[in-house]
Structure formats: structure tokens, C-alpha cells
Design a protein around this motif. Sequence first.
Motif, PDB file in Angstrom:
ATOM      1  N   PRO A 217       0.826  -1.212   0.000  1.00 27.08           N
ATOM      2  CA  PRO A 217       0.000   0.000   0.000  1.00 27.08           C
ATOM      3  C   PRO A 217       0.858   1.259   0.000  1.00 27.08           C
ATOM      4  O   PRO A 217       1.889   1.327   0.670  1.00 27.08           O
ATOM      5  N   MET A 218       0.434   2.264  -0.760  1.00 27.26           N
ATOM      6  CA  MET A 218       1.193   3.506  -0.878  1.00 27.26           C
ATOM      7  C   MET A 218       0.248   4.676  -1.089  1.00 27.26           C
ATOM      8  O   MET A 218      -0.939   4.482  -1.358  1.00 27.26           O
ATOM      9  N   VAL A 219       0.799   5.883  -1.011  1.00 26.92           N
ATOM     10  CA  VAL A 219       0.042   7.105  -1.261  1.00 26.92           C
ATOM     11  C   VAL A 219       0.421   7.645  -2.636  1.00 26.92           C
ATOM     12  O   VAL A 219       1.599   7.808  -2.950  1.00 26.92           O
ATOM     13  N   ARG A 220      -0.594   7.944  -3.453  1.00 25.32           N
ATOM     14  CA  ARG A 220      -0.351   8.471  -4.795  1.00 25.32           C
ATOM     15  C   ARG A 220       0.311   9.833  -4.749  1.00 25.32           C
ATOM     16  O   ARG A 220      -0.004  10.669  -3.910  1.00 25.32           O
ATOM     17  N   ASN A 221       1.227  10.060  -5.670  1.00 22.77           N
ATOM     18  CA  ASN A 221       1.847  11.367  -5.830  1.00 22.77           C
ATOM     19  C   ASN A 221       0.784  12.394  -6.244  1.00 22.77           C
ATOM     20  O   ASN A 221       0.035  12.162  -7.191  1.00 22.77           O
ATOM     21  N   PRO A 222       0.680  13.534  -5.541  1.00 23.76           N
ATOM     22  CA  PRO A 222      -0.325  14.543  -5.911  1.00 23.76           C
ATOM     23  C   PRO A 222      -0.188  15.054  -7.342  1.00 23.76           C
ATOM     24  O   PRO A 222      -1.163  15.558  -7.908  1.00 23.76           O
ATOM     25  N   MET A 223       1.010  14.928  -7.942  1.00 24.03           N
ATOM     26  CA  MET A 223       1.193  15.376  -9.318  1.00 24.03           C
ATOM     27  C   MET A 223       0.497  14.458 -10.319  1.00 24.03           C
ATOM     28  O   MET A 223       0.338  14.822 -11.484  1.00 24.03           O
ATOM     29  N   LEU A 224       0.096  13.262  -9.884  1.00 25.32           N
ATOM     30  CA  LEU A 224      -0.443  12.278 -10.811  1.00 25.32           C
ATOM     31  C   LEU A 224      -1.953  12.137 -10.704  1.00 25.32           C
ATOM     32  O   LEU A 224      -2.492  11.048 -10.884  1.00 25.32           O
ATOM     33  N   ALA A 225      -2.640  13.220 -10.405  1.00 26.43           N
ATOM     34  CA  ALA A 225      -4.099  13.187 -10.375  1.00 26.43           C
ATOM     35  C   ALA A 225      -4.629  12.766 -11.742  1.00 26.43           C
ATOM     36  O   ALA A 225      -4.198  13.281 -12.776  1.00 26.43           O
ATOM     37  N   GLY A 226      -5.564  11.810 -11.750  1.00 29.52           N
ATOM     38  CA  GLY A 226      -6.123  11.321 -12.992  1.00 29.52           C
ATOM     39  C   GLY A 226      -5.295  10.253 -13.661  1.00 29.52           C
ATOM     40  O   GLY A 226      -5.677   9.713 -14.698  1.00 29.52           O
ATOM     41  N   HIS A 227      -4.154   9.925 -13.058  1.00 31.92           N
ATOM     42  CA  HIS A 227      -3.259   8.905 -13.611  1.00 31.92           C
ATOM     43  C   HIS A 227      -3.871   7.537 -13.346  1.00 31.92           C
ATOM     44  O   HIS A 227      -4.115   7.169 -12.206  1.00 31.92           O
ATOM     45  N   ASP A 228      -4.112   6.753 -14.394  1.00 32.52           N
ATOM     46  CA  ASP A 228      -4.814   5.487 -14.207  1.00 32.52           C
ATOM     47  C   ASP A 228      -3.909   4.269 -14.300  1.00 32.52           C
ATOM     48  O   ASP A 228      -4.381   3.129 -14.278  1.00 32.52           O
ATOM     49  N   LEU A 229      -2.596   4.470 -14.401  1.00 31.03           N
ATOM     50  CA  LEU A 229      -1.668   3.346 -14.430  1.00 31.03           C
ATOM     51  C   LEU A 229      -1.292   2.956 -13.012  1.00 31.03           C
ATOM     52  O   LEU A 229      -1.137   3.813 -12.143  1.00 31.03           O
TER      53      LEU A 229
END
Length: 394
Positions: free
Chosen positions: A360-372
Motif C-alpha cells: 500500500p502507498m500514497v499516490r503522488n499529488p502530481m499524478l491526479a487522474g493517472h490510471d496506471l
Amino acid sequence: MLHRALEGVRVLDLSRILAGPWCTQNLADLGAEVTKVEHPERGDDTRGWGPPYLEAPEGSGDTQRLSGYFICCNRGKRSVAIDYGTPEGAAQVRELARAADVLVENYKVGTLRRYGLDYDTLKAINPRLVYLSVTGFGQSGPMADKPGYDYVFQGMGGLMSYTGQPDGTPGAGPLRTGVAVVDLSTGMYATSAVLAALYQRQATGLGAHLDIALLDVAVAMNANQAANYLVSGQNPQRSGNAHPNCAPYEVFRCADGHLILAIGNDSQFARFCAVAGMPGLAQDPCYATNSARIEHLPALRTLLTDLFPTRTRAAWTDAFDAAGVPWGPIHTMDEVFAHPQVQHRGLMQVAEHPVMGRVPMVRNPMLAGHDLPLPAPPLLGEHSPAGCTARSYP
């Protein structure tokens, strides 16, 4: 939406702990190929900074584990185990640097020069190399040779002088933040500097040596508090949860819990006063303007401290939402990740690792909408020697 914007950029990561790895994780998230060089026995210090640890599943036959701390800043990297304290290891790293676009290191000034891994040496074999040095005090000056950690700079840079409860109140005294904000801010400044240097290289054809110091960042991130001092000549004081420039802008206890009231202008204060059943307070000369509220904050705080416990938190917040009064909750981590907006934004993601399973990890805020899907952090030496040694680096 950003989609592997840095694909094709090769990053050699000689950093460890948080500031440097936070920068290189940003670069990996943006599509760069990041190779993390770690000591074959010790690895990055934070591999041992636990508990908690994510253990390899039973039956996997692997005894390695990943600490939560290491997971937070090392996803998407390849780990090669090289001891560059030996001549052979140093030569391997030089070969990796020959093909790299960026090198990130956070050793004391002069340490890597002993192994022929300093900027001047590597520039001679790769003039296009962007070489980022992250240190406590910078590459020059009377303290350049000293080590430094986030906690030190929270104090030295001024942050702790105005963080905490005021003198004369319970729990008074300087207080650090609950997360290493100087390290994290340094990683973000470093990321911006690397991207700027890569952009500049397109015009000049040459790399650069970037000198990012935790002390510099600690001073810069004082932001309005530093500007307040430079304008007034007055040191900012500890104000607990209150804001130095806006009021009321702090935590209040309701009948069944706490909330943050965040009044940013006079019209918001007027709407709050209407919700609170005291519309005349917004016309009181002591409270009608933000400057007046700051001047009379002790009396205003006493009034509101008595007022908020007369209603439940839900009663207050439902009324605030209806009236457009800014407020916020104080969430525990389980509440954070259960929040519908956090879930909608996909901020908690799970990576699949061939040995460790679900990470489990936290998504980078720069990657909003990133679906990979996000890639997992590596085990120590996972990509060596068969994967990414100096001889097989693509």
C-alpha cells in the motif's frame, strides 16, 4: 494529466533516508528510470527504520521486509547493490554515471570525492550530467562540513521558535512538526531544480551541479513568518493552533470533539457570526475587520471557546456548510483514508511486488487522474547483478 513526462531520463540515485529519495521518487513517478545504488549489506538506512514492516508472505522463501518508512519514498526504483568504497564498486558507479542524465547524492561535502564520484570527476566523463548534491548546510561556508538532520533544521531555521503553545499556557514550549517537513520540502525544491536543469540543458547541452541545502530550505519555508519579521523587526511568537495573520483561524472544542475554524476574510466572519447567533459581533469595531480581530484575539478566543461547546460538531459543521463558512475536521489516519473525497481522488493505491505481494502507498499529488498502477519499491539489490549492474545497464 502528466503521463510519463520524463520517460527516457536516467537517474542515478546515491541518496538515502528522505530528502534525496523524495526527490528521486518524484522523478520516478514522472516516468524517469531511477537506479538506486545501495550498500550490499546495509542498504538505505530507512530499510531498518521500523516497525512497522511489510513482511514477505509465508511460503515465499524470502526473508526480506520493507519498512513503512522505506516504502514512502522509494517506489518505482531499481535497486543495485554496489559497495563503492571499493575501487571496483566506484568504477561500476562511474560507468552508471557515464550513461545517466541525473545523479542525486546526499553525503557530507567531500565524501564522494574520495571515491572519484564527485561532480568534477563525473563531469569530465559526462558533461551533460545534472548532479544534485543535497546537504545540511550547502557546499560552502563555515558549516559546510557538518552533517544535519531535519529535526536540527526545524529548530535552526526558525520553525520551532513559533510552533507550539504560547508561554504561560499548558504545554508551552517549542514544538517540532509531526513529519519531517524540511526533508520533504527539500525533496520538492530539489525536484524543481532538477527539472529546471534538464530544461536548461536542452539549450546549453551541458549539465550542472545543483547545491540544495536543508538550512536554506528551512529558512525559505518560513514564508509569511519570515516576511512578517523582515517587515516588522519583531520575532513571531508561538501561537498554538492560531494563525498569526488571520482570525479566528484555529482549533475549537465542540460538545463532542474538535474542529478547525478557518475564517479568511471579513465576509466569512459575518456569516460565521450569523450562524453563531451573534450577528452584531461582525459590526463590533473590535472584531469587524481582520486586523481588529488579530488585535483583540485573546478576548475573541475566550468568547468562542465558551460558545463552541454549546453545540455538537455536526450541528456546527452542517450550519457552516449551509452558510459557506470554512471549516475542517482533524482526522486520524484511518479517517483520512476512509474519507470519500480521498477515496475519489485515488490517494491510496496498492502496488504488486513479485515477492512482497500487495504494497500500500500514497499516490503522488502530481499524478491526479493517472490510471496506471504505481510500481512497488525494490528489495535490497533486487536488480543486481543480473538486472542492472554496470555491465548490463542499458
